[in-house]
Scaffold this active site. Structure first.
Site, PDB file in Angstrom:
ATOM      1  N   HIS A   1      -2.341  -4.040  -3.001  1.00  0.00           N
ATOM      2  CA  HIS A   1      -3.149  -4.703  -4.035  1.00  0.00           C
ATOM      3  C   HIS A   1      -3.165  -6.205  -3.763  1.00  0.00           C
ATOM      4  CE1 HIS A   1      -4.998  -5.599  -7.816  1.00  0.00           C
ATOM      5  NE2 HIS A   1      -3.987  -6.350  -8.186  1.00  0.00           N
TER       6      HIS A   1
ATOM      7  N   ASN B   1       0.090   1.942  -2.146  1.00  0.00           N
ATOM      8  CA  ASN B   1      -1.185   1.239  -2.287  1.00  0.00           C
ATOM      9  C   ASN B   1      -0.956  -0.252  -2.095  1.00  0.00           C
ATOM     10  OD1 ASN B   1      -3.952   0.858  -2.917  1.00  0.00           O
ATOM     11  ND2 ASN B   1      -3.427   0.335  -5.023  1.00  0.00           N
TER      12      ASN B   1
HETATM   13  C1  GRF Z   1      -7.676  -5.292   0.223  1.00  0.00           C
HETATM   14  O1  GRF Z   1      -7.462  -6.636  -0.167  1.00  0.00           O
HETATM   15  C2  GRF Z   1      -7.078  -4.344  -0.771  1.00  0.00           C
HETATM   16  O2  GRF Z   1      -5.869  -4.746  -1.305  1.00  0.00           O
HETATM   17  C3  GRF Z   1      -8.155  -4.354  -1.819  1.00  0.00           C
HETATM   18  O3  GRF Z   1      -9.358  -4.322  -1.088  1.00  0.00           O
HETATM   19  C4  GRF Z   1      -9.142  -4.911   0.172  1.00  0.00           C
HETATM   20  C5  GRF Z   1      -9.495  -3.887   1.203  1.00  0.00           C
HETATM   21  O4  GRF Z   1      -9.728  -4.471   2.435  1.00  0.00           O
HETATM   22  N1  GRF Z   1      -7.996  -3.281  -2.762  1.00  0.00           N
HETATM   23  P1  GRF Z   1      -9.987  -3.608   3.744  1.00  0.00           P
HETATM   24  O5  GRF Z   1     -10.975  -2.494   3.403  1.00  0.00           O
HETATM   25  O6  GRF Z   1      -8.674  -3.055   4.209  1.00  0.00           O
HETATM   26  O7  GRF Z   1     -10.566  -4.582   4.713  1.00  0.00           O
END
Ligand code: GRF
Length: 205
Positions: free
Chosen positions: A110, A108
């Site tokens: 973050h 994942n």
């Molecule tokens: C990313 O910053 C991820 O870490 C967070 O939400 C964002 C998702 O961006 N949980 P995307 O959907 O890949 O543009």
């Protein structure tokens, strides 16, 4: 392993991290391919990106099921069909069950430097805390919230005039590069998880 690693990517929103992986996978030397994209909701840009790339998709909402366990089991079965080597949760806003995590190596991303600022609001919480450096973390998902063994991290400086959106956008730029680099190296070189210590390149997948 001399075939590309099979990735299933899970998304809940805009899917820019997914797009970065899709773009990287167009190069055969990258060593991985996205075999399916799953979501916890319909009608999102992340799914549209997969469809435009000709990649199979599936979406199941928790609200379609009588119990959370029902949704957990359905997601596990759907992902299993695609026989992933790695599941990448990229902006996927649901916790995955312990059964799911026991079956699949799940990573994942973050938008904070774990273990700081876990949860849904990493950029906001970092800004409110007044840190000068935050960033993004790729980790192996465990039963906690953003607590798993860390695969890769990238720092991002907080600017004095940042708001949550500007900071998150800059984090996402660094996050995508980190994700693409780490997933490619894992695909080509393997990954070893020994307690909290993660090493890339020390074993075959
Ligand atoms: C990313 O910053 C991820 O870490 C967070 O939400 C964002 C998702 O961006 N949980 P995307 O959907 O890949 O543009």
């Amino acid at each position: 392993m001399n075939r590309p690693a099979r990735l299933v990517v899970l998304v809940s929103g805009s899917g820019t991290n997914l797009q970065a992986l899709l773009d990287a996978c167009t190069d055969p030397a990258y060593g991985a391919r996205v075999v399916a994209v799953g979501a916890d909701r319909d009608g999102i840009e992340g799914l549209a990106r997969a469809e435009r790339a000709g990649i199979p998709t599936f979406a199941r909402s928790v609200s379609d099921f009588e119990t959370r366990e029902g949704w957990d089991a359905a997601m596990t079965t759907l992902v299993e069909r695609f026989e992933p080597d790695v599941v990448v949760s990229a902006g996927f806003m649901k916790l995955l069950s312990t059964d799911f995590l026991a079956k699949f190596l799940t990573l994942n991303t973050h938008p904070a430097l774990c273990p700081a600022f876990p949860g849904m609001h990493g950029p906001r919480d970092a800004l409110e805390h007044g840190v000068k450096v935050t960033g993004a973390t790729l980790f192996v998902v465990d039963a906690g919230v953003d607590t798993g063994p860390i695969v890769a991290q990238v720092p991002v400086e907080v600017a004095e005039d940042d708001d949550v959106d500007s900071l998150h956008e800059r984090i996402k730029t660094a996050e995508r590069a980190m994700l693409v680099d780490a997933v490619g190296r894992i695909a080509r070189e393997g990954i070893t998880v020994d307690g909290r210590r993660v090493r890339i390149g020390t074993s075959a997948r």
